[in-house]
Scaffold this active site. Structure first.
Site, PDB file in Angstrom:
ATOM      1  N   SER A 556      52.342 -15.307   2.790  1.00 56.48           N
ATOM      2  CA  SER A 556      51.973 -16.707   3.016  1.00 56.48           C
ATOM      3  C   SER A 556      50.897 -16.772   4.082  1.00 56.48           C
ATOM      4  O   SER A 556      50.801 -15.891   4.949  1.00 56.48           O
ATOM      5  CB  SER A 556      53.194 -17.507   3.473  1.00 56.48           C
ATOM      6  OG  SER A 556      52.823 -18.809   3.906  1.00 56.48           O
ATOM      7  N   TYR A 569      60.978 -19.348   8.579  1.00 58.60           N
ATOM      8  CA  TYR A 569      60.154 -19.025   7.413  1.00 58.60           C
ATOM      9  C   TYR A 569      58.917 -18.227   7.826  1.00 58.60           C
ATOM     10  O   TYR A 569      58.607 -17.174   7.249  1.00 58.60           O
ATOM     11  CB  TYR A 569      59.733 -20.312   6.705  1.00 58.60           C
ATOM     12  CG  TYR A 569      58.842 -20.107   5.507  1.00 58.60           C
ATOM     13  CD1 TYR A 569      59.382 -19.786   4.267  1.00 58.60           C
ATOM     14  CD2 TYR A 569      57.458 -20.243   5.609  1.00 58.60           C
ATOM     15  CE1 TYR A 569      58.567 -19.598   3.162  1.00 58.60           C
ATOM     16  CE2 TYR A 569      56.628 -20.056   4.505  1.00 58.60           C
ATOM     17  CZ  TYR A 569      57.190 -19.736   3.285  1.00 58.60           C
ATOM     18  OH  TYR A 569      56.383 -19.553   2.191  1.00 58.60           O
TER      19      TYR A 569
END
Length: 679
Positions: A556, A569
């Protein structure tokens, strides 16, 4: 426009005959019909023949798969036939006999159908018929089984001369309904489509009954002590452990996809005393050995042998197999022979475990295994009533390295970039993972669709084309046992694994003080620990194969960009990003490349966003959830929304063959987020 009535009857008959494996093998045999049609230029009536074209399959035959020829022109070729030494020249002449646009390309058996004086003709490869055709005293057995209703035709390579031979046999035997072709199969005929089909089935079923009634009980001999089949669970575990090593051997010349078969017929054959002798004789029917090669590689150890011993012995046998195959080529090759296509086996037999078969794709590998199962059935039938006696090795070579066969291979379309590659994608039941699976299949890969949601995984695998393209596995990536089971399923389905995409994930979006230890652990268990476990299992398989490989992490932009309220996350994404670097450094010596993709804001189709993450992030940024994708797009340099297929494009770019010298790279797919630029 509806097909001609005779063509329609032919299609219906072909599909019925071809749908039953007792009648013929996949893509084996052909059928024809003759009738009157209109000349497209003059409008006058002409006699036509419709026949299955080259490379088609009877069971799935459509009108587009029929070649259509002018019968007068086809039969006139007999007047200019230059003789058996030049019979291959006649194939090119078929093009000058085509009616209208001609339909499919005519096959080598076209002459048989045109020259035999019957309105309807079937040429099939039933196991029962080939058993008689490959028996040492096949001519005598044929007469005993059928009397004068079916005539024996000695072996001759398919071609124009064989068509003339069968035509002469029919003319000389007016009561005959067909013939058994030595070393090959059967041909039947009839005045109507119904009669032809009835005659074909009569020959096949009568041969089955004859073999059953006259045959001895154990044609393959007694069971060898210690060679019986392992129990199912142990057998499949052993097969999974062997599969990457066997695939490595079968892929020395070029990468291959694998198929595994542990059916009762295969296991019984390998348990019996006569299997080494019979396997060494090879297959006989031309369709068989074109798919299976002249003979299989057979492991000569019992299933209880230590795994390491079995692997070492397979390597030694493979070396000997390649030397023997090269010698076979040298014995028979002439000045005009095509180059040797490769010396690796297409069939590997492991007593107590089963059969591994290989090909350029899953369907080819599966069909090769089916053909060897046909060969086992043929051997059983021939040995039950006589002795199995396949055609001479020199004749097998003439078929395998036939210039016409070589020309057919050269006409095959160029393989797609990921052909022969087997991919496993985690989290592939939806969103980014699904898009990646779709792209990989579209580029030629076989894909294992791995997901925690079994129903979603199964649906995606079915939509991708079913078992020859994709299979589904249910896996929780936090479980070592389930990951190992997923890879066992992958290697049993396709022979091994070459490309793994770590995409499975969840997201917990909370500020630091609201993030519990459980939130942290869950986030890291799924993505950091899960990616580690999947990569570890992938590396085991890839190293055993020795074919290199690709591992891709869907990380990500959050791996390098510090966004608000996202500690669990983003930290686990940073963990994944560094795993890419660490594994690239460690696995490079094995030819395994490890790279990453850093997406951002992939909202549409995302299971994570739909599961609550979207609402949480929308609240953080103060926008309506349905506008979140637009919000992410507007904060990028390109002002474009990132979709799952854009991430899939990056995965393909990394693995499709152009970036062969790239490893340890992270590719941003975020439409341009300056704060996430890699420095």
């Amino acid at each position: 426009m509806a097909p001609h009535p005779e063509a329609a009857a032919l299609l219906a008959r072909s599909q019925r005959l071809g749908s039953d494996p007792r009648n013929t093998n996949y893509a084996g045999g052909n059928a024809s019909a003759k009738g009157a049609g209109a000349d497209p230029v003059t409008g006058g009536e002409v006699e036509l023949m419709w026949v299955k074209g080259s490379g088609g399959d009877l069971g799935t035959l459509t009108e587009a798969g029929l070649a259509v020829l002018r019968l007068d022109r086809l039969r006139a070729l007999a007047d200019v036939y230059p003789g058996v030494e030049r019979e291959d020249e006649m194939v090119a002449a078929f093009d000058y006999c085509l009616h209208g646009k001609g339909g499919a390309a005519p096959s080598i058996d076209t002459a048989m159908h045109g020259l035999v004086d019957a309105p309807h003709v079937d040429h099939l490869h039933p196991d029962s018929g080939i058993a008689l055709a490959c028996a040492a005293d096949g001519e005598k057995l044929t007469a005993e089984c059928f009397g004068d209703s079916v005539v024996w035709v000695p072996w001759r390579r398919p071609g124009f001369q064989l068509g003339l031979d069968i035509a002469a046999v029919k003319k000389a035997n007016p009561r005959a309904i067909g013939c058994v072709l030595g070393g090959h199969g059967i041909t039947a005929w009839g005045d109507t489509s119904e009669e032809c089909e009835r005659n074909s089935l009569h020959i096949i079923r009568s041969a089955e009954a004859f073999l059953q009634k006259k045959g001895r009980a154990e044609p393959f001999g007694p069971v060898l002590e210690g060679y019986g089949a392992l129990p199912e669970a142990g057998r499949r575990a052993r097969a999974a452990a062997l599969a990457p090593h066997v695939r490595a051997l079968a892929s020395q010349d070029r990468p291959q996809v694998g198929h595994f078969d542990d059916s009762e017929a295969v296991l019984d054959f390998l348990a019996r005393a006569e299997h080494p002798r019979l396997a060494a004789l090879g297959t006989s029917c031309p369709d068989h050995f074109l798919r299976t090669k002249v003979r299989p590689l057979v492991l000569d150890l019992p299933p209880a042998a230590p795994l390491e011993d079995a692997i070492a012995r397979l390597r030694d046998l493979h070396t000997a197999y390649r030397e023997e195959y090269a010698a076979y080529y040298r014995r028979h090759a002439g000045p005009g022979s095509p180059a040797m296509r490769g010396a690796d086996p297409a069939i590997v037999l492991v007593p107590g475990v089963g059969m591994f078969s290989f090909g350029k794709d899953k369907q080819t590998a599966r069909v090769a295994g089916e053909f060897y199962l046909n060969a086992i059935n043929v051997m059983r039938g021939a040995e039950a009533v006589s002795t199995y006696a396949p055609i001479e090795e020199s004749e097998k070579f003439r078929i395998e390295y036939w210039p016409l066969e070589e020309a057919k291979l050269q006409r095959m379309p160029k393989p797609r970039p990921l052909a022969t590659r087997v991919a496993l994608v985690t989290g592939a039941g939806s969103g980014i993972g699904r898009a990646i699976a779709e792209r990989l299949v579209a580029e030629g890969a076989c894909v294992v669709v791995a997901d925690l949601d079994a129903q979603s995984a199964a649906a995606v695998a079915e939509e991708l084309g079913g078992p020859d393209k994709a299979v589904a596995v249910t896996v929780d990536v936090t479980s070592e046992e389930q990951i190992a089971a997923a890879f066992r399923a992958a290697v049993l389905a396709f022979g091994g694994v070459d490309l793994v995409v770590n995409n499975a994930g969840i997201s917990v979006s909370k500020p630091l003080l609201q993030t519990s230890a459980r939130d942290w652990d869950l986030q890291h268990d799924v993505m950091a620990r899960g990616s580690f476990l999947v990569s570890r299992e992938a590396a085991r398989v890839m190293i055993a194969q020795g074919l290199g490989g690709d591992i891709v992490y869907i990380a990500s932009k959050n791996a390098v960009f510090a966004g608000p309220n996202n500690i669990a996350y983003s930290a686990t994404k940073a963990d994944q990003a560094h795993q890419v670097r660490l594994l690239a450094a460690e696995l490079g010596e094995h030819g395994i490349r490890v790279n990453g993709v850093n997406p951002d804001g992939v909202v549409r189709g995302s299971g994570i966003f739909a599961g609550g993450w979207g609402a949480q992030r929308a609240a953080v940024y103060g926008v309506p959830e349905e506008k979140l994708g637009e919000f992410y797009a507007q904060r990028t340099l390109l002002k474009r929304e990132v979709l799952p297929e854009h991430v899939a494009n990056a995965v393909f770019a990394l693995t499709g063959g152009e970036l062969t010298h790239t490893t340890g790279l992270h590719v941003p797919v975020d439409a341009g987020v300056a704060a996430a630029f890699l420095r």
